[in-house]
Design a protein around this motif. Structure first.
Motif, short mmCIF file in Angstrom:
data_model
loop_
_atom_site.label_atom_id
_atom_site.label_comp_id
_atom_site.label_asym_id
_atom_site.label_seq_id
_atom_site.Cartn_x
_atom_site.Cartn_y
_atom_site.Cartn_z
N ASN A 1 43.47 -3.52 48.50
CA ASN A 1 44.09 -2.27 48.94
C ASN A 1 43.65 -1.91 50.36
O ASN A 1 44.47 -1.50 51.20
N LEU A 2 42.36 -2.07 50.64
CA LEU A 2 41.86 -1.80 51.99
C LEU A 2 42.49 -2.75 53.01
O LEU A 2 42.85 -2.34 54.12
N PHE A 3 42.63 -4.00 52.64
CA PHE A 3 43.21 -5.02 53.52
C PHE A 3 44.66 -4.69 53.86
O PHE A 3 45.09 -4.79 55.01
N LEU A 4 45.42 -4.26 52.84
CA LEU A 4 46.85 -4.06 53.01
C LEU A 4 47.22 -2.72 53.62
O LEU A 4 48.24 -2.60 54.32
N THR A 5 46.43 -1.69 53.36
CA THR A 5 46.81 -0.33 53.73
C THR A 5 46.44 -0.01 55.18
O THR A 5 45.29 -0.20 55.58
N PRO A 6 47.38 0.50 55.97
CA PRO A 6 47.06 0.88 57.35
C PRO A 6 46.04 2.03 57.38
O PRO A 6 46.05 2.89 56.49
N PRO A 7 45.19 2.07 58.38
CA PRO A 7 44.24 3.17 58.49
C PRO A 7 44.87 4.39 59.14
O PRO A 7 45.89 4.29 59.83
N ALA A 8 44.26 5.53 58.90
CA ALA A 8 44.61 6.77 59.62
C ALA A 8 43.50 7.05 60.62
O ALA A 8 42.32 6.96 60.28
N PHE A 9 43.87 7.38 61.86
CA PHE A 9 42.87 7.61 62.91
C PHE A 9 43.01 9.02 63.47
O PHE A 9 44.11 9.59 63.48
N ASN A 10 41.90 9.54 63.99
CA ASN A 10 41.98 10.78 64.76
C ASN A 10 42.27 10.45 66.21
O ASN A 10 42.45 9.27 66.57
N ALA A 11 42.30 11.43 67.05
CA ALA A 11 42.69 11.24 68.45
C ALA A 11 41.70 10.37 69.22
O ALA A 11 42.03 9.85 70.29
N SER A 12 40.51 10.18 68.68
CA SER A 12 39.49 9.38 69.37
C SER A 12 39.38 7.97 68.82
O SER A 12 38.45 7.23 69.16
N GLY A 13 40.33 7.57 67.95
CA GLY A 13 40.31 6.22 67.42
C GLY A 13 39.36 6.01 66.27
O GLY A 13 39.05 4.87 65.92
N VAL A 14 38.91 7.10 65.64
CA VAL A 14 38.00 7.00 64.51
C VAL A 14 38.80 7.10 63.21
O VAL A 14 39.62 7.99 63.04
N THR B 1 39.91 8.04 59.71
CA THR B 1 39.68 9.23 58.89
C THR B 1 40.19 9.05 57.46
O THR B 1 39.98 9.92 56.61
N GLY B 2 40.87 7.95 57.19
CA GLY B 2 41.39 7.71 55.86
C GLY B 2 42.22 6.45 55.82
O GLY B 2 42.34 5.72 56.81
N GLY B 3 42.80 6.15 54.66
CA GLY B 3 43.60 4.95 54.50
C GLY B 3 42.76 3.70 54.37
O GLY B 3 41.55 3.77 54.08
N GLY C 1 39.04 2.01 71.43
CA GLY C 1 38.74 0.93 70.51
C GLY C 1 38.51 1.49 69.12
O GLY C 1 37.80 2.48 68.95
N GLN C 2 39.14 0.90 68.11
CA GLN C 2 39.09 1.49 66.78
C GLN C 2 37.66 1.52 66.22
O GLN C 2 36.86 0.61 66.45
N GLN C 3 37.37 2.59 65.48
CA GLN C 3 36.10 2.75 64.78
C GLN C 3 36.44 2.93 63.29
O GLN C 3 36.89 4.01 62.89
N LEU C 4 36.24 1.89 62.50
CA LEU C 4 36.67 1.94 61.10
C LEU C 4 35.69 2.67 60.20
O LEU C 4 36.05 3.11 59.11
N ASN C 5 34.44 2.78 60.63
CA ASN C 5 33.43 3.50 59.85
C ASN C 5 33.39 3.06 58.39
O ASN C 5 33.41 3.86 57.46
N LEU C 6 33.31 1.77 58.20
CA LEU C 6 33.26 1.23 56.84
C LEU C 6 31.88 1.41 56.23
O LEU C 6 30.86 1.20 56.90
N ASN C 7 31.86 1.74 54.96
CA ASN C 7 30.57 1.78 54.26
C ASN C 7 30.34 0.45 53.56
O ASN C 7 31.23 -0.41 53.50
N ALA C 8 29.15 0.27 53.02
CA ALA C 8 28.78 -1.01 52.42
C ALA C 8 29.70 -1.37 51.25
O ALA C 8 30.06 -2.54 51.06
#
Length: 396
Positions: free
Chosen positions: A248-261, A263-265, A360-367
């Motif tokens: 699901n993480l692989f397939l689903t596009p991320p949601a970003f804030n205005a700074s490329g961080v 925030t979901g998805g 540059g994207q910041q995915l902020n992935l947890n372990a």
């Protein structure tokens, strides 16, 4: 001259098409003997009982195919297999295509730079799994070959790799043709495939491309799950909760804030590596890795990638280094690279999907998320491709 070449090409296509017809063997083909082939290869190349290259099982959900006018035939791929493994294809009889594309590591290499007749390769050797099942028809990391057919002889004509460059004192490709034409098993093989002992670059290209495109991997845990699922988006019944989360993480596009961080998805890997083939989107650009193996200068032209299938073996062992520089040595490191994209000075070819809002994207992935994506990537690995004798070295 152009018209002559077009006519020659058309004649070759007709010849290859006739090779695909297994229902109308002539009396000559049935009764012919191949003493040189038998003497050289024994039972590993049996021209009267050809391995199945042309009619392998392909899952119904696999729809991409870049074979074009060069459909796989059992005859052509058999010749291609011999050419692929033959060290006579190099100027000093030490290097074959298989020297840099090893079956045991998914037809890639387990060293950063592959050894050629006059040095080492400038980029890490790309894995050759499922090359047929991709929209992208160009080859090499920088897409400098317009087709797989063209690609197959470029390493042969490279001074550093196989040495028939025709420049700087090297023998020419024509010298290779003269060399192969004197080999008895090639006289038999080319006549068997094309009806004539004559060897040309186009015939070599077509046979090698057929063999390479025949190398397929569809016996993974992912394929078992996908075969009984209506689409990739639903949970697969044979997956663990972690593997389904990673998918699901692989397939689903991320949601970003205005700074490329983020925030979901999800993390949107499928935007470039598209399921179910996991081939590279032809519109992809540089992925942020712009180094060189030599450590000198930058390289921003790399936009192609192999399929993500068989990045690792089923046990998680990496099939060689990742990326054109071989700088990535684990799945965790690969995910980490995309987790924090740095816009390096001079990289004017960075894929815009990696720079939301110009950052540059910041995915902020947890372990937990990282481990889930790794678990999913491991489901893309099969077992047959590493041991199937029809893709193995016929000279052994």
């Amino acid at each position: 001259m152009k018209l002559t070449k077009i006519l020659q090409f058309c004649v070759l296509i007709v010849t290859l098409s006739s090779c695909n017809d297994t229902n109308e063997e002539t009396y000559t083909e049935i009764t012919a003997t191949y003493p040189a082939v038998e003497a050289e290869f024994g039972s590993s190349v049996d021209l009267k009982n050809l391995a199945n290259y042309a009619n392998q099982t392909i899952p119904a959900y696999i729809t991409k195919d870049n074979s074009g006018l060069n459909a796989i035939s059992d005859k052509g791929a058999t010749l291609g297999r011999v050419l692929f493994y033959d060290t006579k294809m190099s100027a000093n009889n030490t290097i074959s295509c298989s020297s840099c594309h090893k079956q045991e590591v998914a037809f890639g290499d387990n060293v950063v730079a592959s050894t050629g007749v006059n040095g080492t390769t400038g980029r890490h050797s790309m894995r050759l799994i499922n090359t047929r099942f991709a929209t992208e028809s160009k080859f090499f990391w920088d897409e400098r070959a317009a087709s797989l057919e063209i690609q197959t002889t470029m390493p042969i004509k490279d001074h550093g790799e196989m040495g028939f460059s025709g420049t700087g004192g090297d023998l020419s490709f024509n010298d290779l043709i003269i060399k192969l034409s004197a080999v008895d098993y090639y006289k038999e093989l080319f006549k068997f495939v094309y009806g004539s002992e004559e060897i040309t670059e186009t015939k070599i290209q077509f046979a090698l491309a057929q063999f390479i495109r025949s190398i397929q991997s569809f016996d993974s845990k992912y394929d078992i799950g996908r075969a009984s699922a209506p689409n990739d988006g639903v949970n697969f019944a044979n997956f663990t909760a972690q593997e389904n989360q990673g998918k699901n993480l692989f397939l689903t596009p991320p949601a970003f804030n205005a700074s490329g961080v983020r925030t979901g998805g999800g993390i949107g890997c499928a935007g470039c590596h598209r399921a179910p083939e996991f081939d590279i989107d032809p519109n992809s650009r540089n992925n942020g890795i712009i180094g060189t193996i030599s450590g000198v200068g930058i390289d921003i032209t790399n936009t192609r990638a192999p399929s993500l299938r068989d990045l690792v073996k089923v046990d998680g062992t990496l099939n060689g280094q990742i990326m054109h520089t071989g700088v990535i040595t684990s799945l965790q490191a690969a995910i980490g690279h995309y987790g924090t994209i740095t816009i390096a000075p001079g990289n004017t070819n960075l894929d815009p999907r990696l720079t939301p809002g110009g950052f540059g994207q910041q995915l902020n992935l947890n372990a937990t998320e990282v481990n889930a994506v790794i678990a999913f990537l491991r489901t893309l690995s099969g077992t047959d491709v590493y041991t199937n004798t029809k893709w193995s070295n016929p000279f052994n």
